[in-house]
Scaffold this motif. Sequence first.
Motif, mmCIF file in Angstrom:
data_model
loop_
_atom_site.group_PDB
_atom_site.id
_atom_site.type_symbol
_atom_site.label_atom_id
_atom_site.label_comp_id
_atom_site.label_asym_id
_atom_site.label_seq_id
_atom_site.Cartn_x
_atom_site.Cartn_y
_atom_site.Cartn_z
ATOM 1 N N LEU A 80 22.504 28.961 -11.791
ATOM 2 C CA LEU A 80 23.060 30.291 -11.543
ATOM 3 C C LEU A 80 22.180 31.340 -12.214
ATOM 4 O O LEU A 80 21.626 31.090 -13.281
ATOM 5 C CB LEU A 80 24.461 30.420 -12.157
ATOM 6 C CG LEU A 80 25.555 29.472 -11.694
ATOM 7 C CD1 LEU A 80 26.859 29.820 -12.421
ATOM 8 C CD2 LEU A 80 25.759 29.557 -10.200
ATOM 9 N N ASP A 81 22.095 32.523 -11.565
ATOM 10 C CA ASP A 81 21.458 33.635 -12.279
ATOM 11 C C ASP A 81 22.529 34.343 -13.120
ATOM 12 O O ASP A 81 23.685 33.926 -13.138
ATOM 13 C CB ASP A 81 20.709 34.585 -11.317
ATOM 14 C CG ASP A 81 21.637 35.389 -10.426
ATOM 15 O OD1 ASP A 81 22.838 35.536 -10.755
ATOM 16 O OD2 ASP A 81 21.162 35.885 -9.385
ATOM 17 N N LEU A 82 22.120 35.420 -13.799
ATOM 18 C CA LEU A 82 23.043 36.037 -14.756
ATOM 19 C C LEU A 82 24.241 36.712 -14.078
ATOM 20 O O LEU A 82 25.284 36.911 -14.694
ATOM 21 C CB LEU A 82 22.285 37.050 -15.621
ATOM 22 C CG LEU A 82 22.960 37.485 -16.917
ATOM 23 C CD1 LEU A 82 23.321 36.294 -17.786
ATOM 24 C CD2 LEU A 82 22.064 38.443 -17.676
ATOM 25 N N THR A 83 24.109 37.037 -12.791
ATOM 26 C CA THR A 83 25.263 37.622 -12.095
ATOM 27 C C THR A 83 26.144 36.539 -11.486
ATOM 28 O O THR A 83 27.146 36.836 -10.855
ATOM 29 C CB THR A 83 24.818 38.585 -10.968
ATOM 30 O OG1 THR A 83 24.035 37.851 -10.025
ATOM 31 C CG2 THR A 83 24.033 39.749 -11.504
ATOM 32 N N GLY A 84 25.762 35.282 -11.657
ATOM 33 C CA GLY A 84 26.593 34.191 -11.147
ATOM 34 C C GLY A 84 26.221 33.744 -9.743
ATOM 35 O O GLY A 84 26.903 32.921 -9.150
ATOM 36 N N GLN A 85 25.127 34.291 -9.193
ATOM 37 C CA GLN A 85 24.692 33.841 -7.867
ATOM 38 C C GLN A 85 24.048 32.458 -7.990
ATOM 39 O O GLN A 85 23.291 32.201 -8.928
ATOM 40 C CB GLN A 85 23.667 34.819 -7.275
ATOM 41 C CG GLN A 85 24.236 36.185 -6.962
ATOM 42 C CD GLN A 85 25.198 36.186 -5.782
ATOM 43 O OE1 GLN A 85 25.145 35.307 -4.925
ATOM 44 N NE2 GLN A 85 26.094 37.154 -5.748
ATOM 45 N N VAL A 86 24.362 31.616 -7.019
ATOM 46 C CA VAL A 86 23.818 30.259 -7.029
ATOM 47 C C VAL A 86 22.374 30.293 -6.537
ATOM 48 O O VAL A 86 22.090 30.786 -5.455
ATOM 49 C CB VAL A 86 24.651 29.334 -6.120
ATOM 50 C CG1 VAL A 86 24.052 27.931 -6.094
ATOM 51 C CG2 VAL A 86 26.089 29.293 -6.595
ATOM 52 N N GLN A 87 21.460 29.783 -7.355
ATOM 53 C CA GLN A 87 20.042 29.766 -7.000
ATOM 54 C C GLN A 87 19.587 28.396 -6.516
ATOM 55 O O GLN A 87 18.532 28.267 -5.906
ATOM 56 C CB GLN A 87 19.193 30.154 -8.226
ATOM 57 C CG GLN A 87 19.527 31.512 -8.794
ATOM 58 C CD GLN A 87 19.290 32.615 -7.784
ATOM 59 O OE1 GLN A 87 18.279 32.641 -7.085
ATOM 60 N NE2 GLN A 87 20.253 33.530 -7.667
ATOM 61 N N TYR A 88 20.395 27.381 -6.789
ATOM 62 C CA TYR A 88 19.907 26.016 -6.539
ATOM 63 C C TYR A 88 21.092 25.055 -6.596
ATOM 64 O O TYR A 88 21.987 25.240 -7.422
ATOM 65 C CB TYR A 88 18.903 25.674 -7.632
ATOM 66 C CG TYR A 88 18.361 24.266 -7.659
ATOM 67 C CD1 TYR A 88 17.226 23.924 -6.929
ATOM 68 C CD2 TYR A 88 18.962 23.277 -8.442
ATOM 69 C CE1 TYR A 88 16.709 22.636 -6.973
ATOM 70 C CE2 TYR A 88 18.445 21.988 -8.491
ATOM 71 C CZ TYR A 88 17.321 21.671 -7.759
ATOM 72 O OH TYR A 88 16.824 20.406 -7.815
#
Length: 405
Positions: free
Chosen positions: A108-116
Amino acid sequence: MAGLATGPAQVAIGKNPERSRDHNRRVVLDIVRRHGALGRMQIARLTQLTAQAVANICEDLVSEGLLMEMGRLKAGRGQPPIQFAVNPAGAATVGIEIATDQMVTTVLDLTGQVQYKRIRPLSDSTPNKTVPKFLEELERARSSYSSRLLGIGVVMPGPFDIDGMSSVGPTTLPGWGGIDAASLLQDACGTPVTVENDATAAAVAERLFGAGHAISNFCMIYFGGGLGLGMIHDGAPYRGAFGNAGEIGHVVVVPEGRLCPCGHQGCLERYASLHALHEKFAHAARQIPAYEDVEHLYRQGDPLVLDWIDEAARYLGPMVAMLENILDPETVILGGALSDVVIDAIIGRMDRLPTSVAGRRMRALPRVMRGQTGQYTAALGAAALPLFDIITPKLETSLPASRLA
Ligand SMILES: [Zn+2]
């Protein structure tokens, strides 16, 4: 997949003077992520911190890359204020679910979006075999982010370290009894590791990304290999004194019922769990169905699957009513390693729930809901754990101001 959801109206307030800098940082990050973008004066008003304290904290958070300046928003007269937002590229977190038969990795990135996201089957989940695979999966995931790693969350089935109960039976991980999993994994990878049980992590995932995003008090019944319960109380996970709260899999629901490896008879997870389903197939000398096969078999009207759904619903219904009577949640969420269709079928079979305190006519939510984070729920929750620790103010200070008096 949605990012970090804006929470309920409950607002965490800061502490003045700056005797708790760390707490105030969390409060500012939390307010900014809930609102998307805010100016200093708005942050000060919402957090009840002084303008000077907010200015200092924002400056620190920007220099650390956790907040970013969004430019000036034109509003009213004079110099428009600089807006601040959470910087997605500021940091990443990795979540790894170690289950009896698979390892699931998310970033997750810092905004909570799933990157992987990645699932890898696991044929042997003992520590010696698992640690090298854990390191391999971490290395593989590393290519998906360039920012610094805030932390790693790992989820495993509980209960943890209970004499005579831990690491027994096919729904727990073999060989992990008596091992400090967090230290073992942390020493192996050199990054802080938080370990949580799978049901609690799943509840955190639903809280941040799924059905629970606007719900401050809910229960989550989680289908892993066994059956667990995660609880979100006033917006934060409730873990109990030793991290084992919610071990509903070993609550006896059928006196003199099926033998359980824990030593009891008739435990709930001997009926309502994936393991119970697999057992039915093994007894019938049929091949154990994989995750995606269960839905297919259900749609075909397979008698073993239908029988299992009936049985699971029959014993889960009274458990739902019991949870409602004890904890008075807004709703009970069902989720885990089952497809949406199969979870809906179980909920559908629980149509005649026993009467409980939840039987209000003016309910805002159904008594039982399906989770929205799907098969990745525990791994998402794992990745959210380090985030949750950094951006969410601690429970005792997240009470509304009126209750702090
Ligand atoms: Zn048991």
